[in-house]
Design a protein around this motif. Structure first.
Motif, PDB file in Angstrom:
ATOM      1  N   SER A   1       0.803  -1.213   0.132  1.00  0.00           N
ATOM      2  CA  SER A   1      -0.053   0.007   0.121  1.00  0.00           C
ATOM      3  C   SER A   1       0.619   1.317   0.147  1.00  0.00           C
ATOM      4  O   SER A   1       0.532   2.291  -0.445  1.00  0.00           O
ATOM      5  N   PHE A   2       2.077   1.099   0.337  1.00  0.00           N
ATOM      6  CA  PHE A   2       3.018   2.042   0.410  1.00  0.00           C
ATOM      7  C   PHE A   2       3.293   2.459  -0.925  1.00  0.00           C
ATOM      8  O   PHE A   2       3.250   3.665  -1.760  1.00  0.00           O
ATOM      9  N   ALA A   3       3.588   1.697  -1.716  1.00  0.00           N
ATOM     10  CA  ALA A   3       3.800   1.554  -3.375  1.00  0.00           C
ATOM     11  C   ALA A   3       2.409   2.289  -4.001  1.00  0.00           C
ATOM     12  O   ALA A   3       2.504   3.278  -4.951  1.00  0.00           O
ATOM     13  N   GLU A   4       1.361   1.742  -3.384  1.00  0.00           N
ATOM     14  CA  GLU A   4       0.069   2.394  -3.952  1.00  0.00           C
ATOM     15  C   GLU A   4      -0.123   3.926  -3.899  1.00  0.00           C
ATOM     16  O   GLU A   4      -0.562   4.747  -4.732  1.00  0.00           O
ATOM     17  N   ARG A   5       0.242   3.992  -2.597  1.00  0.00           N
ATOM     18  CA  ARG A   5       0.203   5.521  -2.322  1.00  0.00           C
ATOM     19  C   ARG A   5       1.047   6.347  -2.903  1.00  0.00           C
ATOM     20  O   ARG A   5       0.944   7.576  -3.348  1.00  0.00           O
ATOM     21  N   ALA A   6       2.538   5.741  -3.280  1.00  0.00           N
ATOM     22  CA  ALA A   6       3.227   6.389  -3.993  1.00  0.00           C
ATOM     23  C   ALA A   6       2.721   6.911  -5.399  1.00  0.00           C
ATOM     24  O   ALA A   6       3.132   8.001  -6.179  1.00  0.00           O
ATOM     25  N   HIS A   7       2.178   5.809  -5.876  1.00  0.00           N
ATOM     26  CA  HIS A   7       1.401   6.163  -7.524  1.00  0.00           C
ATOM     27  C   HIS A   7       0.399   7.295  -7.449  1.00  0.00           C
ATOM     28  O   HIS A   7       0.548   7.917  -8.337  1.00  0.00           O
ATOM     29  N   GLU A   8      -0.362   7.201  -6.301  1.00  0.00           N
ATOM     30  CA  GLU A   8      -1.551   8.136  -6.187  1.00  0.00           C
ATOM     31  C   GLU A   8      -0.867   9.607  -6.167  1.00  0.00           C
ATOM     32  O   GLU A   8      -1.508  10.611  -6.694  1.00  0.00           O
ATOM     33  N   LEU A   9       0.101   9.603  -5.082  1.00  0.00           N
ATOM     34  CA  LEU A   9       0.737  10.971  -4.904  1.00  0.00           C
ATOM     35  C   LEU A   9       1.416  11.468  -5.878  1.00  0.00           C
ATOM     36  O   LEU A   9       1.638  12.688  -6.217  1.00  0.00           O
ATOM     37  N   LEU A  10       2.131  10.654  -6.720  1.00  0.00           N
ATOM     38  CA  LEU A  10       3.382  11.118  -7.698  1.00  0.00           C
ATOM     39  C   LEU A  10       2.771  10.943  -9.140  1.00  0.00           C
ATOM     40  O   LEU A  10       3.507  11.401  -9.933  1.00  0.00           O
ATOM     41  N   ALA A  11       1.774  10.100  -9.230  1.00  0.00           N
ATOM     42  CA  ALA A  11       1.418  10.040 -10.804  1.00  0.00           C
ATOM     43  C   ALA A  11       0.858  11.354 -11.393  1.00  0.00           C
ATOM     44  O   ALA A  11       0.541  12.159 -10.649  1.00  0.00           O
ATOM     45  N   ASN A  12       1.236  11.559 -12.813  1.00  0.00           N
ATOM     46  CA  ASN A  12       0.894  12.489 -13.499  1.00  0.00           C
ATOM     47  C   ASN A  12       1.645  13.764 -13.039  1.00  0.00           C
ATOM     48  O   ASN A  12       0.965  15.008 -13.118  1.00  0.00           O
ATOM     49  N   ARG A  13       2.757  13.740 -12.647  1.00  0.00           N
ATOM     50  CA  ARG A  13       3.516  14.888 -11.983  1.00  0.00           C
ATOM     51  C   ARG A  13       4.813  15.057 -12.781  1.00  0.00           C
ATOM     52  O   ARG A  13       5.744  15.786 -12.339  1.00  0.00           O
ATOM     53  N   GLY A  14       4.803  14.180 -13.848  1.00  0.00           N
ATOM     54  CA  GLY A  14       6.006  14.229 -14.587  1.00  0.00           C
ATOM     55  C   GLY A  14       7.258  13.279 -13.868  1.00  0.00           C
ATOM     56  O   GLY A  14       8.438  13.454 -14.260  1.00  0.00           O
ATOM     57  N   LEU A  15       6.827  12.435 -13.072  1.00  0.00           N
ATOM     58  CA  LEU A  15       7.901  11.597 -12.424  1.00  0.00           C
ATOM     59  C   LEU A  15       7.528  10.255 -12.990  1.00  0.00           C
ATOM     60  O   LEU A  15       6.676   9.811 -13.470  1.00  0.00           O
ATOM     61  N   ALA A  16       8.640   9.498 -13.260  1.00  0.00           N
ATOM     62  CA  ALA A  16       8.593   8.039 -13.289  1.00  0.00           C
ATOM     63  C   ALA A  16       8.577   7.368 -12.114  1.00  0.00           C
ATOM     64  O   ALA A  16       9.467   7.326 -11.427  1.00  0.00           O
ATOM     65  N   ILE A  17       7.754   6.324 -12.224  1.00  0.00           N
ATOM     66  CA  ILE A  17       7.394   5.483 -11.092  1.00  0.00           C
ATOM     67  C   ILE A  17       7.403   4.070 -11.416  1.00  0.00           C
ATOM     68  O   ILE A  17       7.118   3.582 -12.420  1.00  0.00           O
ATOM     69  N   ASP A  18       8.410   3.407 -10.452  1.00  0.00           N
ATOM     70  CA  ASP A  18       8.659   1.823 -10.981  1.00  0.00           C
ATOM     71  C   ASP A  18       8.684   0.988  -9.748  1.00  0.00           C
ATOM     72  O   ASP A  18       9.066   1.541  -8.624  1.00  0.00           O
TER      73      ASP A  18
END
Ligand code: BES
Ligand code: MN
Ligand code: ZN
Length: 516
Positions: A213-230
């Motif tokens: 859920s930490f990873a899910e939260r990272a997705h929610e918080l950082l998506a569409n902000r010009g960052l690449a998340i993996d």
């Protein structure tokens, strides 16, 4: 129940109220708000105080004359504005200490204290007067940070009425309305919000913030902000040979993951790639070398370093610094269980170095070792790691100062200075070769503990073995990530330490030491 259905006991935390902040150059009389906060110094001779005295029908001068208002730090006094020409009739005079002792951190704390006080009175809208000898931009930024910090909600799972109201709207009353001051305040809002983000994550109980859920939260918080998340999952962790990370996670039924967040600037000025690594242990029982029950609940915040890295990247996406940043957050639980690693086990790190695990409670350094390696794999040229790493650091430096370790001195000093400016106190500790010798194992390349003496340093010395000689700074935030006692400016719980330091560090890339 479907196969993928997790046991949900309660829902996710309530979302934070967002503070809307503005800077105004208007005369205080014309500011529409519900409370004006006026900082006053012990030795205050400001001619601008006259208007406040007039507005209060001479009350301010009377109270100062009879020593009821002395200007002592955080001292408060309510004043009523008699003058009906003022739009706001309520003033809170707040002591700011001696004028020449005002620092940015004091400014930040005064703003937070004022905001928290307003919330206790259920005042949701206030204005703060900017006064004092500090640089006006830096001061506006600190005030904005402090006000946003005050808007943080500490009890997201209370279903009955809250003790504190929400802070919705704040203004900084500055003299003049220059763009640069407004821009500084906007930067402060970004950094304050990022700090609150980290606090919220660290406060989350471990049943609601698992590695996944930490990873899910990272997705929610950082998506569409010009960052690449993996997100590296368990099999990827195995494939990459991250045996220390895999070893620590073995005792848990919650699968581990490594969060990787990348920021690429619109315009690159230097070749530097800042690698930020944060410990993400979502709960630390100690493993088989189990911790005592007393206070174990606090170990839900053993991912505070990871939260700081995540939050710093949230800020970076908005600040758009001219340097590349890669964040690596190894996320796992450290649990007891039939599959858990045991004292004496030998693990193999991604670098190939073997480690004898003599104490399973020294798990942070294990997962960070593999994460530091991965940050280098991804091209990091300068490293900073942040971790709630050792109780020994709390013994050495207490709860106000984080331990700072690393090499070379120029890099460590840049991080320290940045921290000072950002309001995170960091203090350098030695890393002589003698300490590394304490980690020699009988049967492997390294052992994961170095004995009772100098525990914070031997932990850092362990990490150093995985930095590949790059400029590297390690922040041990075990004492500073969590407040056990409330102060006028910090409620109990997570502090969000290091977020602003990491974010501000990206703005100093022109001063990064050269690597050859
Ligand atoms: N997460 C703890 C360190 C910690 C202690 C963080 C107190 C916050 C507050 C870490 O994983 C740990 O358990 N460290 C051990 C190391 C020891 C076994 C060498 C410690 O400090 O006792
Ligand atoms: Mn531990
Ligand atoms: Zn730990």
């Amino acid at each position: 129940m479907s196969k993928s259905c997790a046991l949900v006991i309660i829902g996710r935390m309530a979302s934070q109220t967002r503070l809307s902040l503005s800077v105004t150059g208007a005369t205080p009389r014309l500011v529409t708000t519900d409370l004006i906060v006026l900082p006053v110094f012990v030795d205050d001779a400001g001619a601008d105080l006259a208007q406040w005295n007039d507005a209060s029908g001479g009350e301010l001068a009377r109270l100062r004359g009879n020593q009821e208002i002395r200007g002592k730090l955080y001292e408060t006094h309510w004043l009523h504005v008699d003058d009906a020409n003022w739009r706001c009739r309520r003033v809170l005079v707040m002591g700011a200490g001696p004028r020449n002792q005002l620092t940015l951190e004091r400014t930040r704390r005064l703003a937070t204290a004022a905001g928290l006080l307003a919330r206790r009175q259920r005042i949701g809208r206030l204005a703060l007067v900017q006064r004092g000898p500090l640089d006006r931009q830096a001061c506006a930024q600190a005030l904005a940070e402090g006000l946003v910090l005050a808007s943080f909600q500490t009890d997201p799972y209370k279903t009955r009425e809250r003790d504190q109201g929400a802070l919705r709207e704040a203004a900084i009353i500055a003299d003049g309305e220059e763009k640069s001051v407004t821009a500084a305040a906007e930067r402060g809002v970004v950094l304050g919000e990022a700090t609150n983000l980290a606090r919220g994550l660290s406060n989350e109980p471990s049943n609601l913030l698992t590695p996944r859920s930490f990873a899910e939260r990272a997705h929610e918080l950082l998506a569409n902000r010009g960052l690449a998340i993996d997100v590296l999952d368990e099999s990827r962790i195995q494939e990459l040979g991250m045996g220390l990370m895999a070893g620590v996670s073995r005792g848990s039924v919650e699968p581990p993951c490594v969060l990787v967040v990348r920021y690429t600037p619109p315009e690159t000025v230097s070749d530097a790639v800042l690698g930020l690594v944060g410990k993400g242990v979502t709960f630390d029982t100690g493993g088989v070398s189990i911790k005592p029950a007393d206070g174990m609940d606090k170990m839900k915040h053993d991912m505070a370093g990871g939260a700081s890295v995540l939050a710093a990247l949230h800020a970076v996406a908005q600040l758009q610094p001219p340097v590349s940043v890669v964040g690596v957050i190894p996320a796992t639980e450290n649990m007891v269980g039939g599959r858990a690693i045991k004292p004496g086990d030998v693990l193999r790190s991604a670098t190939g170095k073997t480690v004898e695990v003599l104490n399973t409670d020294a798990e942070g350094r294990l997962i960070l070792a593999d994460a530091l390696w991965y940050a280098r794999e991804l091209g990091a040229t300068h490293l900073v790691d942040v971790a709630t790493l050792t109780g020994a650091c709390v013994v050495a430096l207490g709860r106000t100062t984080s331990g700072l370790f690393g090499q070379p001195a120029s890099w460590v000093e840049l991080v320290r200075e940045t921290g000072e400016h950002a309001g995170d106190r960091l203090w350098p500790m030695p890393l002589f070769e003698d300490y590394t010798e304490l980690l020699e194992s009988e049967i492997a390349d390294l052992q994961n503990i170095g004995g009772r003496a100098a525990g914070a340093i031997t932990a850092a010395a362990f990490l150093k073995e995985f930095t590949g000689g790059l400029p590297w700074a390690h922040l041990d935030i075990a004492g500073t990530a969590w407040a056990d006692d409330a102060t006028p400016y910090q409620p109990k719980g997570a502090t969000g330490v290091a977020v602003r330091t990491l974010a501000e560090l990206t703005l100093t890339s022109g001063r990064f030491p050269a690597t050859t």
